[in-house]
Design a protein around this motif. Structure first.
Motif, PDB file in Angstrom:
ATOM      1  N   GLY A 284      -5.507   8.914   3.767  1.00 50.09           N
ATOM      2  CA  GLY A 284      -5.559   7.724   2.907  1.00 50.09           C
ATOM      3  C   GLY A 284      -5.230   6.445   3.664  1.00 50.09           C
ATOM      4  N   ILE A 285      -4.698   6.585   4.879  1.00 45.30           N
ATOM      5  CA  ILE A 285      -4.417   5.396   5.692  1.00 45.30           C
ATOM      6  C   ILE A 285      -5.716   4.751   6.201  1.00 45.30           C
ATOM      7  CG2 ILE A 285      -4.244   6.681   7.864  1.00 45.30           C
ATOM      8  CD1 ILE A 285      -2.112   3.633   6.895  1.00 45.30           C
TER       9      ILE A 285
ATOM     10  N   ALA B  12       0.846  -1.199   0.000  1.00 47.10           N
ATOM     11  CA  ALA B  12       0.000   0.000   0.000  1.00 47.10           C
ATOM     12  C   ALA B  12       0.875   1.240   0.000  1.00 47.10           C
ATOM     13  CB  ALA B  12      -0.924   0.009   1.218  1.00 47.10           C
ATOM     14  N   VAL B  13       0.461   2.215  -0.790  1.00 48.78           N
ATOM     15  CA  VAL B  13       1.095   3.530  -0.796  1.00 48.78           C
ATOM     16  C   VAL B  13      -0.003   4.519  -0.441  1.00 48.78           C
ATOM     17  CG1 VAL B  13       2.313   5.249  -2.170  1.00 48.78           C
ATOM     18  CG2 VAL B  13       2.725   2.808  -2.595  1.00 48.78           C
TER      19      VAL B  13
ATOM     20  N   LEU C  32      -3.612   1.932  -3.367  1.00 50.03           N
ATOM     21  CA  LEU C  32      -3.116   3.309  -3.419  1.00 50.03           C
ATOM     22  C   LEU C  32      -4.226   4.232  -2.950  1.00 50.03           C
ATOM     23  CD1 LEU C  32      -1.658   3.170  -7.077  1.00 50.03           C
ATOM     24  CD2 LEU C  32      -0.633   2.269  -4.968  1.00 50.03           C
ATOM     25  N   CYS C  33      -3.945   5.054  -1.944  1.00 51.15           N
ATOM     26  CA  CYS C  33      -4.989   5.950  -1.444  1.00 51.15           C
ATOM     27  C   CYS C  33      -4.369   7.253  -0.955  1.00 51.15           C
ATOM     28  CB  CYS C  33      -5.775   5.292  -0.302  1.00 51.15           C
ATOM     29  SG  CYS C  33      -7.248   6.225   0.165  1.00 51.15           S
ATOM     30  N   GLY C  34      -4.822   8.349  -1.530  1.00 50.34           N
ATOM     31  CA  GLY C  34      -4.277   9.648  -1.142  1.00 50.34           C
ATOM     32  C   GLY C  34      -4.682  10.691  -2.151  1.00 50.34           C
TER      33      GLY C  34
ATOM     34  N   THR D 267       2.982  -4.646   3.241  1.00 51.79           N
ATOM     35  CA  THR D 267       3.954  -3.558   3.332  1.00 51.79           C
ATOM     36  C   THR D 267       3.231  -2.256   3.034  1.00 51.79           C
ATOM     37  OG1 THR D 267       5.785  -4.961   2.593  1.00 51.79           O
ATOM     38  CG2 THR D 267       6.096  -2.592   2.395  1.00 51.79           C
ATOM     39  N   VAL D 268       3.390  -1.277   3.927  1.00 53.78           N
ATOM     40  CA  VAL D 268       2.718   0.013   3.764  1.00 53.78           C
ATOM     41  C   VAL D 268       3.758   1.129   3.799  1.00 53.78           C
ATOM     42  CG1 VAL D 268       1.073   1.640   4.772  1.00 53.78           C
ATOM     43  CG2 VAL D 268       0.593  -0.815   4.861  1.00 53.78           C
TER      44      VAL D 268
END
Ligand code: FES
Length: 368
Positions: free
Chosen positions: A141-142, A135-136, A233-235, A162-163
């Motif tokens: 976004g977390i 995850a990015v 992907l979240c942000g 893995t984040v």
């Protein structure tokens, strides 16, 4: 718990349910975000059944004005089944009507109107799976990723996560304690790398804004790129689209990349059609068809709400997906889609808040 399955029973997309606020607690050290816990009565638990990564639309009346916002669930399905709670993470944004209210006024005992969970930023969590998830994320976004990480690590004993988590400052970073608890509990199965753009850090990425360029540079130092089976992907839009492009260039299958934005800026005002309403829009919702005159070029959410005020929507900017419908008849045009996958678009779904009628007669099915 060995499988987290998509809820299968049909449930209303338009019915808001009143949920009582159990607590409003700080989600970071500087108080710029809160976690709101909502109590779900036993009879409503099937309605609010969800899969990790989904979000809810919240409605409140603030200063005599109705506001709707979508917030990702940071809690897990087992929190709902075991404790009867849903939790959302809310970051205060400048001039944000609901987020300011949530961070300054909302308190235990208040009630919020909440729609059933929705969203496809998820994966099938199953005990027998052996996957490496990556995850990015940046900022709030977390929130959905916290639910995904906690669910995957609990349900899939052979999987790892893995984040990489970007923020400006440590003090404004959400869910630090919850992430540390997961790290303590699952050890090497959970890799977490912080990136701070506003301060130096002792380990992980060098100081700087988290973006695709930074990720590409550090690559294998923090991310075993070629070993990741599934990406989240979240942000902000730049981080998400930049990382998508980087993964595509690396040959990653787009089907294995899940993306979610939480904000894309102000939406342009809906197109105002100058044509006379010579056609008909048919709205299928909750098993009932309603019609309303429609003109070519007219915004479909606005037109649909004239026929059926209860049509579901939230952000009106093409991000949350709450207003989605399937085009059964006629032709439409969509400008700006950050919520539907390519497969959903190919199947005829549109975001009505970002779509216009391009033929005289259009039929939209909101009962997906
Ligand atoms: S209302 Fe959010 S995508 Fe249309």
């Amino acid at each position: 718990m060995s499988v987290i399955a998509e809820p299968s029973r049909p449930r209303s997309r338009v019915a808001f349910h009143q949920l009582k606020v159990a607590s409003v607690l700080p989600a970071c050290d500087d108080g710029s975000a809160v976690v709101v816990s909502l109590r779900v009565p036993v009879e409503l638990r099937p309605t609010f059944d969800f899969v990790p990564g989904q979000h809810v639309t919240v409605r409140a009346t603030i200063a005599d004005e109705e506001v709707r916002r979508s917030y990702s669930l940071c809690s897990t399905p087992s929190d709902l089944s075991d404790e009867g709670v849903l939790r959302i993470g809310v970051r205060a944004v400048p001039d944000g009507v609901f987020s300011t209210y949530a961070c300054t006024s909302l308190a235990a005992g208040d009630t919020l109107d909440v729609l059933a969970p929705l969203g496809s930023f998820t994966t099938a969590v199953r005990a027998e799976r052996r996957r490496h998830y990556g995850a990015v994320v940046a900022g709030s976004g977390i929130t959905p990723v916290l639910s995904l990480v906690a669910s995957v690590l609990a349900v899939e004993p052979q999987s790892t996560f893995t984040v990489v988590y970007g923020n400006r400052f440590a003090r404004s970073t959400m869910f630090v304690d919850e992430l540390a608890d997961l790290k303590d509990r699952y050890g090497a199965r959970f890799q977490l790398v912080y990136a701070f753009s506003g301060e130096d850090q002792r380990e992980g990425l060098d100081r700087g804004r988290l973006d695709a360029e930074t990720l590409a540079k550090v690559g294998s130092r923090v991310f075993p790129m070629d070993m990741i089976d599934e990406w989240f992907l979240c942000g902000p839009v730049g981080l998400v689209t930049g990382t998508q492009d980087m993964l595509t260039a690396l040959g990653v299958d787009p089907e294995s990349v899940h993306s979610e934005l939480f904000y894309v800026g102000e939406a342009p005002p809906p197109r105002v059609s100058t044509e006379a309403a010579s056609g008909v829009l048919t709205v299928m919702l909750e098993g009932r068809a309603s019609t309303v005159p429609v003109a070519k070029g007219q915004n479909l959410l606005q037109a649909a709400r004239a026929a059926r005020p209860e049509v579901p929507f939230s952000c009106s900017t093409g991000v949350c997906g709450t207003c989605r419908a399937k085009v059964l008849h006629g032709r439409t045009e969509m400008t700006g889609n950050w919520a539907l996958s390519a497969a959903e678009v190919a199947a005829g779904q549109v975001l009505t808040c970002r779509s216009t009628a391009e033929t005289d007669d259009v039929t939209l099915d909101f009962d997906l």
